[in-house]
Design an enzyme around this catalytic site. Sequence first.
Site, PDB file in Angstrom:
ATOM      1  N   ARG A  43       0.848  -1.188   0.000  1.00 15.10           N
ATOM      2  CA  ARG A  43       0.000   0.000   0.000  1.00 15.10           C
ATOM      3  C   ARG A  43       0.892   1.249   0.000  1.00 15.10           C
ATOM      4  NH1 ARG A  43      -0.317   1.366   5.505  1.00 15.10           N
ATOM      5  NH2 ARG A  43       0.498  -0.289   6.838  1.00 15.10           N
ATOM      6  N   ASP A  80      -2.829   0.986  -4.388  1.00 15.24           N
ATOM      7  CA  ASP A  80      -3.997   1.103  -3.519  1.00 15.24           C
ATOM      8  C   ASP A  80      -5.032   0.097  -4.025  1.00 15.24           C
ATOM      9  OD1 ASP A  80      -6.266   1.711  -2.106  1.00 15.24           O
ATOM     10  OD2 ASP A  80      -6.234   3.865  -2.553  1.00 15.24           O
ATOM     11  N   LYS A  82      -7.887  -0.472  -3.256  1.00 16.64           N
ATOM     12  CA  LYS A  82      -9.270   0.008  -3.297  1.00 16.64           C
ATOM     13  C   LYS A  82      -9.487   1.007  -4.424  1.00 16.64           C
ATOM     14  CE  LYS A  82      -9.976  -0.747   1.644  1.00 16.64           C
ATOM     15  NZ  LYS A  82     -10.319  -0.136   2.972  1.00 16.64           N
ATOM     16  N   ASN A 103      -1.384 -12.953   2.621  1.00 13.67           N
ATOM     17  CA  ASN A 103      -1.764 -13.432   3.952  1.00 13.67           C
ATOM     18  C   ASN A 103      -2.848 -12.549   4.559  1.00 13.67           C
ATOM     19  OD1 ASN A 103      -0.150 -11.213   4.531  1.00 13.67           O
ATOM     20  ND2 ASN A 103       1.106 -12.230   6.068  1.00 13.67           N
ATOM     21  N   PHE A 104      -3.768 -12.091   3.703  1.00 17.46           N
ATOM     22  CA  PHE A 104      -4.932 -11.371   4.199  1.00 17.46           C
ATOM     23  C   PHE A 104      -5.862 -12.340   4.935  1.00 17.46           C
ATOM     24  CE2 PHE A 104      -3.740  -8.674   0.525  1.00 17.46           C
ATOM     25  CZ  PHE A 104      -3.642  -7.456   1.175  1.00 17.46           C
ATOM     26  N   ARG A 111     -13.086  -9.885  -1.651  1.00 21.84           N
ATOM     27  CA  ARG A 111     -13.753  -8.571  -1.691  1.00 21.84           C
ATOM     28  C   ARG A 111     -13.003  -7.588  -2.585  1.00 21.84           C
ATOM     29  NH1 ARG A 111     -14.882  -9.665   3.877  1.00 21.84           N
ATOM     30  NH2 ARG A 111     -13.256  -8.285   4.671  1.00 21.84           N
ATOM     31  N   ASP A 176       5.038 -18.770  12.499  1.00 23.16           N
ATOM     32  CA  ASP A 176       5.136 -17.891  11.327  1.00 23.16           C
ATOM     33  C   ASP A 176       6.158 -18.430  10.329  1.00 23.16           C
ATOM     34  OD1 ASP A 176       3.382 -15.670  11.263  1.00 23.16           O
ATOM     35  OD2 ASP A 176       4.463 -14.740  12.913  1.00 23.16           O
TER      36      ASP A 176
END
Length: 387
Positions: A43, A80, A82, A103-104, A111, A176
Amino acid sequence: MADDAVQRPLTGITVLDFSQFLAGPSCALRLSDLGARVIKVERPDGGDASRSLYLADLAFDRDSALFHAINRGKESYTADLKDARDIAAVKALIRNADVLIHNFRPGIMERLGLGWADVRHLNPRLIYAGVSGYGHAGPWKDRPGQDLLVQSLSGIAWLSGDRDGPPVPAGLSITDMMAGAHLCQGILALLVRRGVTGKGGRADVSLLETAIDLQFEHLSVHLNRAEPMPERSGISNANVYLAAPYGIYETADGYIALAMAPVDRLGELLEVPELAAFRPDRWFEERDEIKRLIRDRLIQRGTSAWLELLEPAGIWTAPVLDWPALRAEPAFTALQPIQSVRSPDGETLNLTRCPIRIDGEILSTGRPAPRLGAHRQSIDREQECAT
């Protein structure tokens, strides 16, 4: 070994790394070490959150040293997700990529229009790889997927520490890092399959499933016995199911580790005749009493003196080293486990290297992690030329 000194097996493979923090980025790092080109999609406002996750306030080239440790050698592409134009640009990258890692939390990529069902039509050869905390179903799927929390939920924290002490987590982010390794294995397997069938595929791992798998040695016993949680040893606990002397013991000037060893033979060497009274079939049930006798003897002399006695006798033992002591060992130097990366401003940062050797050669890189968005323009130009 220089970056181009060996033909790396994943040369020509392009990976889009949408992940942040540890699990996903560590997987992408290993693919990069093996020759893949890794483009980190971040981002614009801050990028990967680990850029600002400072351990001991150690920074390098504008970001945390931790960020460089797991993102060295990658490129940075800011987008971005979005924004419709940026999504279009990202989809153009996906069309030409070999692997996508994210890894969302479950549902986020869908979405964004970047779920598996969406992107597989853009690129049928794509390997789509995801890390979650607890899988895509079940009551925990939306919980925060963080290493300490998973160690606590999975039972791992109850395996360490002595019986009367509290649960003790591992001092490393083991779920992790191992989840990243598991994901890497899945990606490599799908790349092999793609080489045969020409089709892509999807690999998924979760921190919780990784934590469960890490305990296979102990759980395979527990699942087949009618028992509660196994009891930790009260003295020098190191494995809930192994008999004495297995554990770490204090000496006059440090600590020493003892692995599997015949208790009666150890008694002879340590000059503790009481140990001869314990039958082999009782070395587990009476482990605390055995360990007490060993503990009370080992504290009387220094570590080196015990090693000089025990090692020639074939006892599996080792000193407990801290990092400075480890680094001073010739065995550490012989492995050449450290590499240096250099920033555009000439700063140098020492990091661990890839532990894999290819054709006998060490894989290292002098490139640090990328500055945020440093490669957006050049990658966009590449896409324009490709179309």
